[in-house]
Structure formats: structure tokens, C-alpha cells
Design an enzyme around this catalytic site. Structure first.
Site, PDB file in Angstrom:
ATOM      1  N   HIS A  46      69.305  12.485  51.796  1.00  0.00           N
ATOM      2  CA  HIS A  46      69.294  13.937  51.679  1.00  0.00           C
ATOM      3  C   HIS A  46      67.918  14.471  52.057  1.00  0.00           C
ATOM      4  O   HIS A  46      67.024  13.692  52.425  1.00  0.00           O
ATOM      5  CB  HIS A  46      69.715  14.396  50.279  1.00  0.00           C
ATOM      6  CG  HIS A  46      68.935  13.770  49.162  1.00  0.00           C
ATOM      7  ND1 HIS A  46      67.595  14.040  48.939  1.00  0.00           N
ATOM      8  CD2 HIS A  46      69.300  12.869  48.214  1.00  0.00           C
ATOM      9  CE1 HIS A  46      67.173  13.360  47.890  1.00  0.00           C
ATOM     10  NE2 HIS A  46      68.174  12.632  47.431  1.00  0.00           N
ATOM     11  N   HIS A  49      64.693  12.816  50.839  1.00  0.00           N
ATOM     12  CA  HIS A  49      64.272  11.596  51.526  1.00  0.00           C
ATOM     13  C   HIS A  49      63.555  11.910  52.836  1.00  0.00           C
ATOM     14  O   HIS A  49      62.737  11.118  53.313  1.00  0.00           O
ATOM     15  CB  HIS A  49      65.483  10.717  51.856  1.00  0.00           C
ATOM     16  CG  HIS A  49      66.177  10.152  50.662  1.00  0.00           C
ATOM     17  ND1 HIS A  49      67.442  10.530  50.289  1.00  0.00           N
ATOM     18  CD2 HIS A  49      65.791   9.221  49.755  1.00  0.00           C
ATOM     19  CE1 HIS A  49      67.807   9.855  49.208  1.00  0.00           C
ATOM     20  NE2 HIS A  49      66.828   9.063  48.862  1.00  0.00           N
ATOM     21  N   LYS A  83      65.307  10.333  36.057  1.00  0.00           N
ATOM     22  CA  LYS A  83      66.693  10.472  35.614  1.00  0.00           C
ATOM     23  C   LYS A  83      66.756  10.551  34.093  1.00  0.00           C
ATOM     24  O   LYS A  83      66.009   9.872  33.387  1.00  0.00           O
ATOM     25  CB  LYS A  83      67.534   9.274  36.082  1.00  0.00           C
ATOM     26  CG  LYS A  83      67.597   9.137  37.603  1.00  0.00           C
ATOM     27  CD  LYS A  83      68.325  10.297  38.229  1.00  0.00           C
ATOM     28  CE  LYS A  83      68.307  10.233  39.739  1.00  0.00           C
ATOM     29  NZ  LYS A  83      68.934  11.396  40.361  1.00  0.00           N
ATOM     30  N   ARG A  87      72.172   5.536  35.994  1.00  0.00           N
ATOM     31  CA  ARG A  87      72.860   5.733  37.261  1.00  0.00           C
ATOM     32  C   ARG A  87      74.211   5.026  37.275  1.00  0.00           C
ATOM     33  O   ARG A  87      74.420   4.038  36.567  1.00  0.00           O
ATOM     34  CB  ARG A  87      72.011   5.176  38.420  1.00  0.00           C
ATOM     35  CG  ARG A  87      70.765   5.981  38.726  1.00  0.00           C
ATOM     36  CD  ARG A  87      70.026   5.347  39.884  1.00  0.00           C
ATOM     37  NE  ARG A  87      68.745   5.978  40.134  1.00  0.00           N
ATOM     38  CZ  ARG A  87      68.533   6.922  41.033  1.00  0.00           C
ATOM     39  NH1 ARG A  87      69.542   7.384  41.734  1.00  0.00           N
ATOM     40  NH2 ARG A  87      67.326   7.426  41.221  1.00  0.00           N
ATOM     41  N   GLN A 172      60.711  -3.861  41.346  1.00  0.00           N
ATOM     42  CA  GLN A 172      60.018  -3.138  42.403  1.00  0.00           C
ATOM     43  C   GLN A 172      58.619  -3.702  42.612  1.00  0.00           C
ATOM     44  O   GLN A 172      58.149  -3.796  43.745  1.00  0.00           O
ATOM     45  CB  GLN A 172      59.939  -1.636  42.087  1.00  0.00           C
ATOM     46  CG  GLN A 172      59.338  -0.845  43.244  1.00  0.00           C
ATOM     47  CD  GLN A 172      59.536   0.653  43.109  1.00  0.00           C
ATOM     48  OE1 GLN A 172      60.510   1.108  42.533  1.00  0.00           O
ATOM     49  NE2 GLN A 172      58.615   1.428  43.659  1.00  0.00           N
ATOM     50  N   ASP A 193      57.388  10.481  42.001  1.00  0.00           N
ATOM     51  CA  ASP A 193      58.028   9.909  40.808  1.00  0.00           C
ATOM     52  C   ASP A 193      57.959   8.385  40.803  1.00  0.00           C
ATOM     53  O   ASP A 193      58.348   7.746  39.820  1.00  0.00           O
ATOM     54  CB  ASP A 193      59.482  10.379  40.701  1.00  0.00           C
ATOM     55  CG  ASP A 193      60.296  10.065  41.953  1.00  0.00           C
ATOM     56  OD1 ASP A 193      59.708   9.692  42.985  1.00  0.00           O
ATOM     57  OD2 ASP A 193      61.534  10.199  41.893  1.00  0.00           O
ATOM     58  N   LYS A 228      62.966  21.862  42.903  1.00  0.00           N
ATOM     59  CA  LYS A 228      63.303  21.022  44.050  1.00  0.00           C
ATOM     60  C   LYS A 228      64.148  21.796  45.049  1.00  0.00           C
ATOM     61  O   LYS A 228      65.110  22.479  44.677  1.00  0.00           O
ATOM     62  CB  LYS A 228      64.066  19.771  43.602  1.00  0.00           C
ATOM     63  CG  LYS A 228      63.171  18.654  43.076  1.00  0.00           C
ATOM     64  CD  LYS A 228      63.970  17.379  42.868  1.00  0.00           C
ATOM     65  CE  LYS A 228      63.074  16.243  42.381  1.00  0.00           C
ATOM     66  NZ  LYS A 228      63.848  14.992  42.206  1.00  0.00           N
ATOM     67  N   LYS A 231      69.189  22.177  47.321  1.00  0.00           N
ATOM     68  CA  LYS A 231      70.456  22.416  46.634  1.00  0.00           C
ATOM     69  C   LYS A 231      71.201  23.567  47.309  1.00  0.00           C
ATOM     70  O   LYS A 231      70.620  24.612  47.574  1.00  0.00           O
ATOM     71  CB  LYS A 231      70.223  22.746  45.153  1.00  0.00           C
ATOM     72  CG  LYS A 231      69.700  21.570  44.338  1.00  0.00           C
ATOM     73  CD  LYS A 231      70.724  20.454  44.239  1.00  0.00           C
ATOM     74  CE  LYS A 231      70.221  19.311  43.368  1.00  0.00           C
ATOM     75  NZ  LYS A 231      71.177  18.190  43.332  1.00  0.00           N
ATOM     76  N   THR A 232      72.468  23.357  47.586  1.00  0.00           N
ATOM     77  CA  THR A 232      73.299  24.390  48.194  1.00  0.00           C
ATOM     78  C   THR A 232      74.504  24.636  47.305  1.00  0.00           C
ATOM     79  O   THR A 232      74.687  23.954  46.284  1.00  0.00           O
ATOM     80  CB  THR A 232      73.791  23.954  49.584  1.00  0.00           C
ATOM     81  OG1 THR A 232      74.749  22.890  49.432  1.00  0.00           O
ATOM     82  CG2 THR A 232      72.634  23.453  50.441  1.00  0.00           C
TER      83      THR A 232
END
Length: 406
Positions: A46, A49, A83, A87, A172, A193, A228, A231-232
């Protein structure tokens, strides 16, 4: 060689970094291998990214080598960063499909030919780990007390943090170590983040390899209110044209706030900064020139010049009073729905989410069919509404659809 550090600073990419003087010196004198991790939690990236993709592209254009690390292994756990809830778990098949889609999108900006960039999947080393060996060899270098002070964990502790997710930082950090050993990767980049996870990887390399490594985070894409962007009405602003059409993508940036034009041009295009400063200084109606440049350039990078031109032409035709609808997003209904209630058609085509929303839209004067405002909640779409086999639907002030019969 050009020092990309100066470019990144001027365009506003860098949020935090670990060794400012050293990083600036290294990026100006050496060719650095760096990586950015992307967990394949969806079959499309999105707009959030896209900022990190541009970060990578600027680095590559000045001679540095990117590693795009897709998290086929870590995606099976899920990153708790940013978050409030755990997830959704994905199957291996879903993850593999998502990875193939993501590579195509990355290739829009990153050149993977002749070893200029590397695409890796951490499933190659994470899925075959012996857990006891991993905890003995890697876990011994992580302090639980220190981990719990990380922002990515602190905000989850109130609602509950699973041990599964608690392992994410170790994995990670281990990714960075493996890439350092395998490719000589000395720098990790990521969204802001990811700061705690980046530091964890650097510490692990220092303890295991006695080598220096570095980290930088990039600015998150936020608007002038600090929220952020991306968003639509339909959700996230996706890079996949099947999820967000090139026309809707173009229109999103054509309609950004005046205050966000300079930031978006700087982070999401390669337009030179002198031109950006000029465009963003325009006032009143003149600022629309800058928004058109922004919308065209971003759409061109993601969808190609041809689609950007189509989206631009469609917008100009609609808002300029023209009738060319060839590039307006198409929605379709079956032949059997001709002469049906408009409210039913709006719900069927997902222009609205419910009949009550459709009725409210009409009551508020927000629905236009072929330039005629609809005032009757029981209006029917009739045969004579179709002009050259299509109907132009306008929702609100800026959303257009071309309705056709399947």
C-alpha cells in the site's frame, strides 16, 4: 560519488539514525549493502510501503545495493509493532502468493537485474531452525527487561502480548545477522515503527560478529494533522490496480490538502527539489498545478506512464465538463438489473455499502446520473439513461463511475 545521505535529508526521509556522522561518511565513500524487510501479509503493498520503496530507490540510484527481504518466515508469526491486536495467521500458500505479487510491485522502482538488488525470503533460514539451538545461540543475547521497554511491546502489554509475537524481535534481529554473514549487509532501513527491532539486530551483530552495523528509519507518510495518509472510502490506498484503480489512485493525490503537497512531492516522486519548492509555494487556485504534477508523477511510478495519462485525461474530461469516460473506473451490472432501483444497483456495484447509505446519499443531494441530480429514493435506472451503453454516476463531489452492462 553523490552522497545519498544529503538527498535523503533534503527530501525529508530520515526520521532516526544510529550513527549520523559515520553513516554520512560511509554513504559518501562506499557502496553499502542494506536491507528493508516487508512482511507479505497481503497480496499487495500500500502507499505506506511506497515511502520505503522510494527510500530504497534513492539508495540504489547512487550505487548502493538493496536487499528486499520478504518475511515468509516472520509473517507466520506477525509483527506486533504498531498493532493493538494480534495479526491474522496466514497459511504458507497465502504467504507464497503474496510474495510473488509483492516482487512485481517492488520491481517498479528497484532494479533486480545483474545482482544490482537481491530479493530474499527469511523463510529460507527461519523455517528450518532448531528451536533449542536458536534460543541457546541467539536468545541468550537478548535481555527480556530491555525488550519490554520497546514501544512495539509496551503498547501491547495492556491488551496481552503472546509469546509467539514476543519472538518476533529475536527473528528480525537474526535476519540482520544472517544477511550480514551472507551478503555483507551492514545497514537496515525501515519505517520508524521498526526502530526497536533494528537496534536489536545491530546489537546481535555486535555481540556475535564484533562488527559495526547501522540503522536508519524513514518518516511515516502522515498528513499535516499527523494522521497516516492512504485511507480512502474503500479502505487502504493499494498499489495493485485491481484493489485501487489508477484513476482512484490519481484522484487521491489530486485531492490532497494544500499543506501536504510539498511532503508528498518530496517523498513520493523524483521531481527535483528546486521544482518542488516552486510548486509548493503556489497559492490559491495555482496550487492545483502542483497537485496535478504530484498525482501524475506518483501514478506514473506505480502504474506506468500510459495509465497515468489515462487517469489524467479522465479527470480533465470530467472536471472540465467533457464527456470522455474511457478512463473512468468501470463498474458493471447484469442485463437483468436494467430497470432496477438505483439503490439496489448502488449496493450491487459497491458504490455504497448499504441501501440506507444509498438513500441518505440521495436525500443529501449527493447522487448524480448523467449530470442530473437524483432526488427520488425510489428512482429506477431506465434504458434511456444509457448513453453509448454506459451511465456516468457521480457520488458526492469527486467520485465518478462508468456503469456498463455485463
Amino acid at each position: 560519488m553523490e552522497n545519498v545521505y544529503d538527498t535523503l535529508c533534503e527530501r525529508g526521509y530520515i526520521k532516526q539514525l544510529t550513527h549520523e556522522d559515520e553513516i554520512k561518511k560511509i554513504l559518501g565513500k562506499e557502496k553499502v549493502t542494506f536491507y528493508i524487510g516487508i512482511d507479505p501479509t497481503a497480496d499487495s503493498l500500500h502507499i505506506g510501503h511506497f515511502v520505503t520503496m522510494m527510500f530504497m530507490a534513492h539508495m540504489q540510484r547512487t550505487g548502493h545495493r538493496p536487499i528486499a527481504l520478504v518475511g515468509g518466515g516472520t509473517a507466520m508469526i506477525g509483527d506486533p509493532s504498531g498493532k493493538t491486536d494480534m495479526r491474522k495467521m496466514l497459511s504458507k500458500e497465502e504467504i507464497d502468493h503474496n510474495i510473488s505479487c509483492i516482487k512485481k510491485q517492488l520491481s517498479r522502482l528497484i532494479d533486480f537485474s545483474e545482482g544490482k538488488a537481491i530479493l530474499e525470503n527469511n523463510a529460507n533460514w527461519l523455517l528450518n531452525l532448531n528451536y533449542v539451538d536458536f534460543i541457546r545461540d541467539i536468545g541468550a543475547h537478548f535481555s527480556v527487561n530491555k525488550m519490554l521497554t520497546a514501544e512495539c511491546f509496551k503498547q501491547r502489554l495492556e491488551k496481552g502480548l503472546s509469546f509467539l509475537e514476543f519472538n518476533y524481535m529475536l527473528m528480525q534481529g537474526y535476519d540482520f545477522l544472517v544477511l550480514n554473514q551472507k551478503y555483507g549487509c551492514t545497514m537496515e532501513l525501515g519505517g520508524d515503527d521498526q526502530w526497536s527491532n533494528i537496534i536489536a539486530g545491530m546489537e546481535l551483530i555486535r555481540k556475535k560478529e564484533s562488527k559495526a552495523s547501522y540503522g536508519m528509519t524513514c518518516t511515516l507518510l502522515t498528513n499535516s494533522d499527523g494522521k497516516k495518509m492512504g485511507k480512502t472510502e474503500k479502505g487502504a490506498l493499494w498499489l495493485d490496480p485491481d484493489k485501487t484503480s489508477p484513476y482512484d489512485f490519481y484522484q487521491y493525490f489530486r485531492n490532497v490538502s494544500d499543506l501536504d503537497v510539498e511532503k508528498c512531492l518530496s517523498l513520493l516522486t523524483f521531481v527535483p527539489m528546486d521544482e518542488i519548492r516552486h510548486l509548493s509555494s503556489l497559492k490559491g487556485q495555482e496550487i492545483n498545478k502542483a497537485k496535478k504534477v504530484l498525482a501524475f508523477e506518483v501514478t506514473k511510478l506505480i502504474h506506468g506512464e500510459e495509465e497515468a495519462i489515462k487517469a489524467q485525461n479522465a479527470a480533465e474530461a470530467l472536471f472540465g465538463g467533457g464527456t470522455n469516460m474511457s478512463s473512468v473506473p468501470s463498474i458493471s451490472i447484469p442485463e437483468s438489473m436494467k430497470n432496477a432501483l438505483l439503490t439496489d444497483i448502488l449496493v450491487h456495484t459497491k458504490v455504497v455499502s448499504s441501501k440506507s447509505e444509498a438513500r441518505r446519499l440521495i436525500e443529501q443531494g449527493g447522487l448524480t446520473i448523467n449530470d442530473k441530480k437524483i432526488e427520488d429514493k425510489n428512482a429506477i435506472l431506465e434504458d434511456n439513461d444509457f448513453n453509448d451503453s454506459c451511465v456516468l454516476i457521480k457520488k458526492g463531489k469527486k467520485k465518478y463511475y462508468s456503469l456498463i452492462i455485463e
